[in-house]
Design an enzyme around this catalytic site. Structure first.
Site, PDB file in Angstrom:
ATOM      1  N   HIS A 128       0.844  -1.187   0.000  1.00  0.00           N
ATOM      2  CA  HIS A 128       0.000   0.000   0.000  1.00  0.00           C
ATOM      3  C   HIS A 128       0.890   1.253   0.000  1.00  0.00           C
ATOM      4  O   HIS A 128       1.881   1.308   0.730  1.00  0.00           O
ATOM      5  CB  HIS A 128      -0.891  -0.012   1.251  1.00  0.00           C
ATOM      6  CG  HIS A 128      -1.993   0.991   1.233  1.00  0.00           C
ATOM      7  ND1 HIS A 128      -1.791   2.318   1.512  1.00  0.00           N
ATOM      8  CD2 HIS A 128      -3.315   0.858   0.969  1.00  0.00           C
ATOM      9  CE1 HIS A 128      -2.954   2.967   1.421  1.00  0.00           C
ATOM     10  NE2 HIS A 128      -3.892   2.098   1.097  1.00  0.00           N
TER      11      HIS A 128
ATOM     12  N   SER B  83      -7.615   2.036  -4.489  1.00  0.00           N
ATOM     13  CA  SER B  83      -8.539   1.812  -3.385  1.00  0.00           C
ATOM     14  C   SER B  83      -8.990   3.138  -2.794  1.00  0.00           C
ATOM     15  O   SER B  83      -8.304   4.157  -2.903  1.00  0.00           O
ATOM     16  CB  SER B  83      -7.884   0.956  -2.300  1.00  0.00           C
ATOM     17  OG  SER B  83      -6.775   1.628  -1.735  1.00  0.00           O
TER      18      SER B  83
ATOM     19  N   GLU C  70     -14.156  -4.625   0.275  1.00  0.00           N
ATOM     20  CA  GLU C  70     -13.311  -4.976   1.419  1.00  0.00           C
ATOM     21  C   GLU C  70     -14.135  -5.055   2.695  1.00  0.00           C
ATOM     22  O   GLU C  70     -14.628  -4.041   3.201  1.00  0.00           O
ATOM     23  CB  GLU C  70     -12.177  -3.954   1.587  1.00  0.00           C
ATOM     24  CG  GLU C  70     -11.240  -4.330   2.747  1.00  0.00           C
ATOM     25  CD  GLU C  70     -10.024  -3.437   2.871  1.00  0.00           C
ATOM     26  OE1 GLU C  70      -9.949  -2.412   2.165  1.00  0.00           O
ATOM     27  OE2 GLU C  70      -9.148  -3.778   3.693  1.00  0.00           O
TER      28      GLU C  70
ATOM     29  N   GLU D  71     -15.808   0.429  11.229  1.00  0.00           N
ATOM     30  CA  GLU D  71     -15.483   1.128   9.976  1.00  0.00           C
ATOM     31  C   GLU D  71     -16.569   0.997   8.910  1.00  0.00           C
ATOM     32  O   GLU D  71     -16.467   1.636   7.863  1.00  0.00           O
ATOM     33  CB  GLU D  71     -14.122   0.652   9.459  1.00  0.00           C
ATOM     34  CG  GLU D  71     -13.003   0.981  10.448  1.00  0.00           C
ATOM     35  CD  GLU D  71     -11.605   0.644   9.955  1.00  0.00           C
ATOM     36  OE1 GLU D  71     -11.409   0.575   8.730  1.00  0.00           O
ATOM     37  OE2 GLU D  71     -10.720   0.444  10.799  1.00  0.00           O
TER      38      GLU D  71
ATOM     39  N   HIS E 274      -8.747  -6.915   9.807  1.00  0.00           N
ATOM     40  CA  HIS E 274     -10.181  -6.940  10.106  1.00  0.00           C
ATOM     41  C   HIS E 274     -10.660  -8.357  10.431  1.00  0.00           C
ATOM     42  O   HIS E 274     -11.489  -8.553  11.325  1.00  0.00           O
ATOM     43  CB  HIS E 274     -10.973  -6.370   8.925  1.00  0.00           C
ATOM     44  CG  HIS E 274     -10.584  -4.964   8.586  1.00  0.00           C
ATOM     45  ND1 HIS E 274     -10.934  -3.894   9.370  1.00  0.00           N
ATOM     46  CD2 HIS E 274      -9.844  -4.457   7.579  1.00  0.00           C
ATOM     47  CE1 HIS E 274     -10.436  -2.781   8.849  1.00  0.00           C
ATOM     48  NE2 HIS E 274      -9.761  -3.093   7.760  1.00  0.00           N
TER      49      HIS E 274
ATOM     50  N   ARG F  75      -1.368  -3.107  13.023  1.00  0.00           N
ATOM     51  CA  ARG F  75      -1.083  -2.503  11.722  1.00  0.00           C
ATOM     52  C   ARG F  75       0.382  -2.119  11.557  1.00  0.00           C
ATOM     53  O   ARG F  75       0.718  -1.310  10.697  1.00  0.00           O
ATOM     54  CB  ARG F  75      -2.005  -1.313  11.433  1.00  0.00           C
ATOM     55  CG  ARG F  75      -3.471  -1.640  11.641  1.00  0.00           C
ATOM     56  CD  ARG F  75      -4.412  -0.741  10.891  1.00  0.00           C
ATOM     57  NE  ARG F  75      -4.776  -1.354   9.612  1.00  0.00           N
ATOM     58  CZ  ARG F  75      -5.865  -1.038   8.899  1.00  0.00           C
ATOM     59  NH1 ARG F  75      -6.683  -0.111   9.305  1.00  0.00           N
ATOM     60  NH2 ARG F  75      -6.122  -1.647   7.781  1.00  0.00           N
TER      61      ARG F  75
ATOM     62  N   GLU G  79      -0.378  -3.944   4.012  1.00  0.00           N
ATOM     63  CA  GLU G  79      -0.944  -2.671   4.427  1.00  0.00           C
ATOM     64  C   GLU G  79      -0.482  -2.381   5.844  1.00  0.00           C
ATOM     65  O   GLU G  79      -0.599  -3.236   6.719  1.00  0.00           O
ATOM     66  CB  GLU G  79      -2.475  -2.764   4.370  1.00  0.00           C
ATOM     67  CG  GLU G  79      -3.175  -1.444   4.396  1.00  0.00           C
ATOM     68  CD  GLU G  79      -4.666  -1.602   4.129  1.00  0.00           C
ATOM     69  OE1 GLU G  79      -5.168  -0.874   3.269  1.00  0.00           O
ATOM     70  OE2 GLU G  79      -5.321  -2.422   4.768  1.00  0.00           O
TER      71      GLU G  79
HETATM   72 MN    MN Z   1      -7.280  -3.176   4.186  1.00  0.00          MN
END
Ligand code: MN
Length: 286
Positions: A7, A64, A147, A153, A183, A212, A241
Site C-alpha cells: 500500500h 482503493s 473490502e 469502519e 479486520h 497494523r 498494508e
Molecule cells: Mn485493508
C-alpha cells in the site's frame, strides 16, 4: 501466480507527482510487483503521470478508497448517493487509465463508525450503486473489490460471509471479495473459514498485523491465512498494508484511527513484510 503488493501509505501520505514518483521507486526497490494507490479524491490525480511511472518501474497497480459521509452510497439521501457514484466513477476512470487490475476498498459505504445497523434501504441503495459501478467497469477490465472491514469502519459488511451475501445480491461477475487480516482478526471465526467461504470469489487480500505494524509481531494468525490461501488455490494479489503516524494522510489517517507510531523506517518495514509473506506462502505451498 500471486503478485505481492504494498500500500502506498507505507511510503507517502498523498499522491502528488513527487509522492507518486517516490512511492513507485521505493516499491520497486523493496522487491514488490504491485502498488496499491489510494484514490480518495480521484478527480485531483494525474493518471497519465501515474501510468508512465508504473511502466518505468514495471509495476502493476490497484486503486482503493473509502467513501465519506458526504459520498455515502448506502445513504437514504439521494444527493449523497449521487456524489458517491460520481466519486466511484472518477475512481474507476483513474483505475482504467492507469491500467489497474482492481478498484477496491470500502466503496459500498462511508469508512466510519455508524451509530446503528444498516437498514434494508441502506443496503439496497449500496447494492444498486455497486451494481451500476460493476456495469461501468465491465468494458474497462477493472475488477471491483469489496473490502470487509471491522464493525467500527462500516455497518454493511464485516465478515466474509456478509461480503459473499452482498456479492450474490449484486449479481455481477466482476465483483470480488477483498479480505484483510487486520479486520478478519477482529471479526472472523478463523482465517480458513473466511477464505474458504469466499472460494474463487476471493479476489484481493490485504495482509496487515493486529496493530497494523510489522508483520509477525502481533496476534494475527498468518500461518492459518497462508495455509487457507494455498488450500483455496488463491492466485490474486496479496498486498501489505501498514499505517504509522510516521506517514500521515490528511484524507485517511484519522478515518483509520492511526494515532501512534508503529515504525519509522518504511523500507525496513516493507522488505520485512515481503520476506515474511514470501516465506509464509512458500511454507504453506510446501
Ligand atoms: Mn485493508
Amino acid at each position: 501466480m500471486t503478485t505481492l503488493g504494498v500500500h502506498a501509505m507505507v511510503w507517502v501520505g498523498g499522491w502528488s507527482p513527487d509522492e507518486a514518483a517516490y512511492a513507485m521507486r521505493k516499491t520497486a526497490e523493496a522487491g514488490y510487483g504491485l502498488i496499491e494507490i489510494p484514490v480518495l479524491e480521484p478527480e485531483t490525480l494525474d493518471a497519465g503521470h501515474t501510468r508512465r511511472l508504473l511502466e518505468d518501474h514495471g509495476l502493476a497497480a490497484s486503486c482503493s478508497l473509502g467513501l465519506t459521509a458526504d459520498t455515502d452510497i448506502s445513504s437514504t439521501d439521494p444527493a449523497a448517493v449521487q456524489r458517491g457514484e460520481d466519486r466511484l466513477g472518477a475512481a474507476l476512470d483513474f483505475a482504467a487509465a492507469v491500467g489497474a487490475g482492481f478498484l477496491t476498498g470500502v466503496i459500498f459505504s462511508a469508512l466510519q463508525k455508524y451509530p446503528a445497523p444498516a437498514s434494508a434501504e441502506n443496503r439496497q441503495s449500496s447494492v444498486s450503486a455497486i451494481r451500476r459501478l460493476a456495469e461501468a467497469a465491465g468494458p474497462t477490465g477493472v475488477s471491483i473489490g469489496l473490502e470487509a472491514v471491522n464493525r467500527y469502519e462500516t455497518n454493511i459488511m464485516n465478515t466474509a460471509d456478509e461480503t459473499m451475501g452482498f456479492i450474490e445480491e449484486v449479481g455481477m461477475d466482476n465483483v470480488y471479495a477483498h479480505l484483510d487480516t487486520y479486520h478478519m482478526n477482529i471479526e472472523e471465526t478463523s482465517m480458513r473459514d473466511a477464505v474458504l467461504r469466499c472460494g474463487d470469489r476471493l479476489g484481493y487480500v490485504h495482509v496487515g498485523e493486529s496493530h497494523r505494524g510489522y508483520l509477525g509481531t502481533g496476534s494475527v494468525d498468518f500461518a492459518g491465512l497462508f495455509s487457507a490461501l494455498s488450500e483455496a488455490g488463491y492466485q490474486g494479489p496479496v498486498v501489505f498494508e501498514s499505517f504509522s503516524s510516521a506517514v500521515v494522510s490528511p484524507l485517511l489517517s484519522n478515518s483509520l484511527a492511526v494515532w501512534r507510531n508503529l515504525w519509522e523506517d518504511s523500507m525496513d518495514l516493507a522488505v520485512s513484510a515481503r520476506e515474511f509473506v514470501e516465506k509464509g506462502l512458500g511454507a504453506a505451498q510446501g
